[in-house]
Design a protein around this motif. Sequence first.
Motif, PDB file in Angstrom:
ATOM      1  N   HIS A  51       0.850  -1.199   0.000  1.00 51.70           N
ATOM      2  CA  HIS A  51       0.000   0.000   0.000  1.00 51.70           C
ATOM      3  C   HIS A  51       0.884   1.246   0.000  1.00 51.70           C
ATOM      4  O   HIS A  51       1.940   1.255   0.628  1.00 51.70           O
ATOM      5  CB  HIS A  51      -0.898   0.002   1.242  1.00 51.70           C
ATOM      6  N   PRO A  52       0.478   2.316  -0.691  1.00 58.09           N
ATOM      7  CA  PRO A  52       1.249   3.565  -0.664  1.00 58.09           C
ATOM      8  C   PRO A  52       1.017   4.344   0.634  1.00 58.09           C
ATOM      9  O   PRO A  52       0.308   5.347   0.671  1.00 58.09           O
ATOM     10  CB  PRO A  52       0.710   4.334  -1.888  1.00 58.09           C
ATOM     11  N   TRP A  53       1.600   3.853   1.713  1.00 61.28           N
ATOM     12  CA  TRP A  53       1.426   4.469   3.037  1.00 61.28           C
ATOM     13  C   TRP A  53       1.875   5.928   2.996  1.00 61.28           C
ATOM     14  O   TRP A  53       2.900   6.253   2.392  1.00 61.28           O
ATOM     15  CB  TRP A  53       2.225   3.702   4.082  1.00 61.28           C
ATOM     16  N   ASN A  54       1.138   6.773   3.659  1.00 63.34           N
ATOM     17  CA  ASN A  54       1.506   8.192   3.687  1.00 63.34           C
ATOM     18  C   ASN A  54       2.921   8.403   4.216  1.00 63.34           C
ATOM     19  O   ASN A  54       3.680   9.219   3.686  1.00 63.34           O
ATOM     20  CB  ASN A  54       0.507   8.982   4.541  1.00 63.34           C
ATOM     21  N   PHE A  55       3.288   7.673   5.267  1.00 67.90           N
ATOM     22  CA  PHE A  55       4.602   7.876   5.880  1.00 67.90           C
ATOM     23  C   PHE A  55       5.747   7.350   5.008  1.00 67.90           C
ATOM     24  O   PHE A  55       6.907   7.711   5.222  1.00 67.90           O
ATOM     25  CB  PHE A  55       4.673   7.226   7.273  1.00 67.90           C
ATOM     26  N   ALA A  56       5.418   6.501   4.019  1.00 66.16           N
ATOM     27  CA  ALA A  56       6.460   5.899   3.185  1.00 66.16           C
ATOM     28  C   ALA A  56       6.434   6.401   1.746  1.00 66.16           C
ATOM     29  O   ALA A  56       7.248   5.972   0.930  1.00 66.16           O
ATOM     30  CB  ALA A  56       6.319   4.379   3.193  1.00 66.16           C
ATOM     31  N   THR A  57       5.521   7.302   1.415  1.00 68.03           N
ATOM     32  CA  THR A  57       5.410   7.814   0.048  1.00 68.03           C
ATOM     33  C   THR A  57       6.283   9.054  -0.115  1.00 68.03           C
ATOM     34  O   THR A  57       6.165  10.004   0.654  1.00 68.03           O
ATOM     35  CB  THR A  57       3.953   8.158  -0.293  1.00 68.03           C
ATOM     36  N   THR A 137       2.456   4.082  11.790  1.00 67.84           N
ATOM     37  CA  THR A 137       1.223   4.348  12.507  1.00 67.84           C
ATOM     38  C   THR A 137       0.887   3.152  13.400  1.00 67.84           C
ATOM     39  O   THR A 137       1.371   2.037  13.162  1.00 67.84           O
ATOM     40  CB  THR A 137       0.060   4.584  11.532  1.00 67.84           C
ATOM     41  N   PRO A 138       0.049   3.350  14.421  1.00 69.64           N
ATOM     42  CA  PRO A 138      -0.329   2.219  15.276  1.00 69.64           C
ATOM     43  C   PRO A 138      -0.964   1.067  14.497  1.00 69.64           C
ATOM     44  O   PRO A 138      -0.697  -0.103  14.789  1.00 69.64           O
ATOM     45  CB  PRO A 138      -1.316   2.849  16.260  1.00 69.64           C
ATOM     46  N   LEU A 139      -1.816   1.384  13.511  1.00 70.15           N
ATOM     47  CA  LEU A 139      -2.443   0.319  12.730  1.00 70.15           C
ATOM     48  C   LEU A 139      -1.429  -0.424  11.882  1.00 70.15           C
ATOM     49  O   LEU A 139      -1.523  -1.647  11.700  1.00 70.15           O
ATOM     50  CB  LEU A 139      -3.551   0.893  11.844  1.00 70.15           C
ATOM     51  N   PHE A 140      -0.446   0.280  11.336  1.00 66.99           N
ATOM     52  CA  PHE A 140       0.616  -0.382  10.575  1.00 66.99           C
ATOM     53  C   PHE A 140       1.394  -1.321  11.490  1.00 66.99           C
ATOM     54  O   PHE A 140       1.711  -2.456  11.103  1.00 66.99           O
ATOM     55  CB  PHE A 140       1.549   0.659   9.964  1.00 66.99           C
ATOM     56  N   VAL A 179      -8.023  -2.627   7.051  1.00 63.95           N
ATOM     57  CA  VAL A 179      -8.388  -1.536   7.962  1.00 63.95           C
ATOM     58  C   VAL A 179      -7.322  -0.442   7.936  1.00 63.95           C
ATOM     59  O   VAL A 179      -7.627   0.750   7.791  1.00 63.95           O
ATOM     60  CB  VAL A 179      -8.567  -2.070   9.400  1.00 63.95           C
ATOM     61  N   ALA A 180      -6.057  -0.855   8.071  1.00 61.49           N
ATOM     62  CA  ALA A 180      -4.960   0.116   8.130  1.00 61.49           C
ATOM     63  C   ALA A 180      -4.837   0.895   6.831  1.00 61.49           C
ATOM     64  O   ALA A 180      -4.674   2.132   6.843  1.00 61.49           O
ATOM     65  CB  ALA A 180      -3.649  -0.603   8.450  1.00 61.49           C
ATOM     66  N   ALA A 181      -4.926   0.203   5.690  1.00 61.60           N
ATOM     67  CA  ALA A 181      -4.811   0.874   4.396  1.00 61.60           C
ATOM     68  C   ALA A 181      -5.981   1.814   4.165  1.00 61.60           C
ATOM     69  O   ALA A 181      -5.824   2.911   3.611  1.00 61.60           O
ATOM     70  CB  ALA A 181      -4.728  -0.149   3.275  1.00 61.60           C
ATOM     71  N   GLY A 182      -7.173   1.406   4.595  1.00 64.94           N
ATOM     72  CA  GLY A 182      -8.342   2.261   4.441  1.00 64.94           C
ATOM     73  C   GLY A 182      -8.220   3.548   5.245  1.00 64.94           C
ATOM     74  O   GLY A 182      -8.532   4.632   4.748  1.00 64.94           O
ATOM     75  N   LYS A 183      -7.767   3.433   6.479  1.00 64.13           N
ATOM     76  CA  LYS A 183      -7.582   4.618   7.313  1.00 64.13           C
ATOM     77  C   LYS A 183      -6.489   5.520   6.753  1.00 64.13           C
ATOM     78  O   LYS A 183      -6.598   6.748   6.773  1.00 64.13           O
ATOM     79  CB  LYS A 183      -7.227   4.203   8.743  1.00 64.13           C
ATOM     80  N   ASP A 184      -5.429   4.905   6.247  1.00 59.18           N
ATOM     81  CA  ASP A 184      -4.322   5.668   5.672  1.00 59.18           C
ATOM     82  C   ASP A 184      -4.785   6.430   4.432  1.00 59.18           C
ATOM     83  O   ASP A 184      -4.482   7.615   4.267  1.00 59.18           O
ATOM     84  CB  ASP A 184      -3.190   4.705   5.309  1.00 59.18           C
ATOM     85  N   ALA A 185      -5.534   5.765   3.551  1.00 64.02           N
ATOM     86  CA  ALA A 185      -6.043   6.416   2.346  1.00 64.02           C
ATOM     87  C   ALA A 185      -7.045   7.497   2.694  1.00 64.02           C
ATOM     88  O   ALA A 185      -7.092   8.551   2.050  1.00 64.02           O
ATOM     89  CB  ALA A 185      -6.672   5.379   1.414  1.00 64.02           C
ATOM     90  N   ALA A 186      -7.862   7.272   3.715  1.00 65.37           N
ATOM     91  CA  ALA A 186      -8.871   8.253   4.105  1.00 65.37           C
ATOM     92  C   ALA A 186      -8.226   9.548   4.588  1.00 65.37           C
ATOM     93  O   ALA A 186      -8.743  10.641   4.331  1.00 65.37           O
ATOM     94  CB  ALA A 186      -9.764   7.678   5.201  1.00 65.37           C
TER      95      ALA A 186
END
Length: 222
Positions: A51-57, A137-140, A179-186
Motif C-alpha cells: 500500500h502507498p502508506w503516507n509515511f512511506a510515500t 502508525t499504530p495500525l501499521f 483496515v490500516a490501508a483504508g484509514k491511511d487512504a482516508a
Amino acid sequence: MASVVDIVNLSLGKLGDSATVTSIDPPEGSAQAEQAKRFYPIARDTLLELHPWNFATKRISLAETSDVAPDAWAFAYAIPSNYIRALSIYPEQSTSEADQQPFIIETNEAGQLILFTNIENATLKYIALITDTTKYTPLFINTLSYLLASFLAGPLIKGDTGLKIADAMYNKAMQMMNVAAGKDAAARNYDAQKSHVPSWVQSYGVSDQRSVYDANGRILRD
C-alpha cells in the motif's frame, strides 16, 4: 512509539509465546530472536509494498544514467536506493496527479533497476523503505505484528499446529491490512477533499459537497 523489539514481542504474544526478546540485531541468542532477525525485514518490506502508506510515500528528482533506453523510451534513470515500489512519474516540478506519465522499470546488465520514460528531468513518486519504526502508525504496527507472527509460527511452533497458526495469523494480518490501508487512504483523501471545490459548487455556493477519490487522491467523481 514501538521499537523493532516491541513489534517482535507483540508478534510473539499473538502466538502465545511467553518469551521476551531484548535484541534481534544482533540476536540475543534465543530461538525467537534468531527467527525474528530472519523474518522481520521480510514482513516489514512486504507490508510496505502492499500500500502507498503516507509515511512511506516520497517524491524524488531522478538522475539520468548512461543506459541505452529501448526504442519506445527516450530517457533512462537510476532508481533510488531506498526504493520499494514505483507509483507514478511526473514532469519536473509538477504537483498535479493529472500530469502522470508512462514508464517501465527493467534491470540492466549490472543488475541495477533502471526506469525508462519519455520525460526529461523526471520526478518519481514511490514507496520508500522506511526502517524507522517511529514513523509507523499504530495500525501499521499492529498489522506488521500479525504478518511477522505468520512467519514466526512455523519455525517456533512447528508441525501441523504451527502451519495452522501461521495461516490464521496471515489471514488476520490481511484483515488488519484492509483496515490500516483504508484509514491511511482516508487521511490522504480528507486533505484532498478540503482543498478541492468543484466548479458547480463554487457557482452555487455549496460548501459541504464531498468528491470521490481513488487511493492516490485522484478525483473519480464530483
